[in-house]
Design a protein around this motif. Structure first.
Motif, PDB file in Angstrom:
ATOM      1  N   UNK A  60      39.839  21.712 -16.325  1.00  0.00           N
ATOM      2  CA  UNK A  60      38.756  20.838 -17.081  1.00  0.00           C
ATOM      3  C   UNK A  60      38.525  22.061 -18.620  1.00  0.00           C
ATOM      4  N   UNK A  61      39.878  23.038 -19.195  1.00  0.00           N
ATOM      5  CA  UNK A  61      39.812  23.199 -20.383  1.00  0.00           C
ATOM      6  C   UNK A  61      39.757  22.495 -21.183  1.00  0.00           C
ATOM      7  N   UNK A  62      40.057  21.311 -20.956  1.00  0.00           N
ATOM      8  CA  UNK A  62      40.583  20.308 -21.765  1.00  0.00           C
ATOM      9  C   UNK A  62      39.402  19.577 -21.932  1.00  0.00           C
ATOM     10  N   UNK A  63      38.182  19.291 -20.898  1.00  0.00           N
ATOM     11  CA  UNK A  63      37.077  18.754 -21.445  1.00  0.00           C
ATOM     12  C   UNK A  63      35.884  19.308 -22.402  1.00  0.00           C
ATOM     13  N   UNK A  64      34.981  18.590 -23.007  1.00  0.00           N
ATOM     14  CA  UNK A  64      33.777  19.284 -23.060  1.00  0.00           C
ATOM     15  C   UNK A  64      32.813  20.349 -22.154  1.00  0.00           C
ATOM     16  N   UNK A  65      33.013  21.510 -22.323  1.00  0.00           N
ATOM     17  CA  UNK A  65      32.465  22.300 -21.455  1.00  0.00           C
ATOM     18  C   UNK A  65      31.457  22.681 -21.826  1.00  0.00           C
ATOM     19  N   UNK A 148      31.675  20.143 -16.794  1.00  0.00           N
ATOM     20  CA  UNK A 148      32.293  19.690 -18.004  1.00  0.00           C
ATOM     21  C   UNK A 148      32.141  17.890 -17.073  1.00  0.00           C
ATOM     22  N   UNK A 149      31.810  16.949 -18.080  1.00  0.00           N
ATOM     23  CA  UNK A 149      32.041  15.658 -17.472  1.00  0.00           C
ATOM     24  C   UNK A 149      30.164  15.331 -17.030  1.00  0.00           C
ATOM     25  N   UNK A 150      29.608  16.093 -17.513  1.00  0.00           N
ATOM     26  CA  UNK A 150      28.418  15.976 -16.654  1.00  0.00           C
ATOM     27  C   UNK A 150      28.431  16.218 -14.985  1.00  0.00           C
ATOM     28  N   UNK A 151      29.645  16.749 -14.594  1.00  0.00           N
ATOM     29  CA  UNK A 151      29.557  17.469 -12.856  1.00  0.00           C
ATOM     30  C   UNK A 151      30.010  19.243 -13.298  1.00  0.00           C
TER      31      UNK A 151
END
Length: 169
Positions: A60-65, A148-151
């Protein structure tokens, strides 16, 4: 004909096995660990406990969070601050508690500075014993909500300590 059916079933079984293994391995990347340490007493002779937490959000670190943290604690204790490690150095922030809430508070992360490239981070919350109680055991818990990613993934862990732990330090 039977050979084709067996081949299709075998391919499906192998595919499902790979998905299960990948899923189990990725879940181990996301974790939170909490531990309490007694830091002695402050100038007002109040016992000080630091609730250290380390976390990993894996891929998840690689996503916008967005990360929101919360802490809850036993009656009698009062939070003073939270400290998040940013670029290898702890940054202290005051922890404000709403008047209606005497055992729960939230704090926000700047996820770009507090999570390293591997998805790991750490921090601690400082609690002081404001009002002595008759309790012999205390606890504190940390909850992190990572979106992250709406989850949203919720990580939680808690720690406890007894009155002797505080008195003997």
């Amino acid at each position: 004909m039977e050979l084709i059916i067996i081949s299709v079933v075998l391919v499906i079984c192998i595919f499902v096995a790979i998905l299960v293994i990948v899923s189990k391995l990725s879940k181990e990347d996301i974790k939170l660990q909490v531990a309490a340490t007694c830091e002695g007493k402050n100038e007002l002779e109040q016992a000080i406990i630091k609730i250290y937490f380390t976390f990993s959000i894996g891929k998840l670190a690689s996503y916008k969070k967005e990360i929101i943290g919360s802490v809850d604690w036993s009656e009698g204790w009062m939070p003073v601050s939270y400290n998040l490690k940013e670029h290898g150095v702890y940054k202290e922030e005051r922890l404000f508690v709403l008047k209606d809430e005497d055992t729960y508070a939230t704090f926000e992360f700047d996820a770009t500075n507090t999570v390293d490239a591997q998805g790991q981070g750490e921090g601690y919350v400082v609690l002081v014993l404001e009002n002595a109680t008759q309790d012999t055991s205390f606890r504190a818990g940390i909850v992190l909500a990572v979106t992250a990613n709406m989850v949203t993934y919720q990580l939680s862990d808690s720690t406890s300590w007894n009155n002797e732990f505080v008195v003997n330090h």
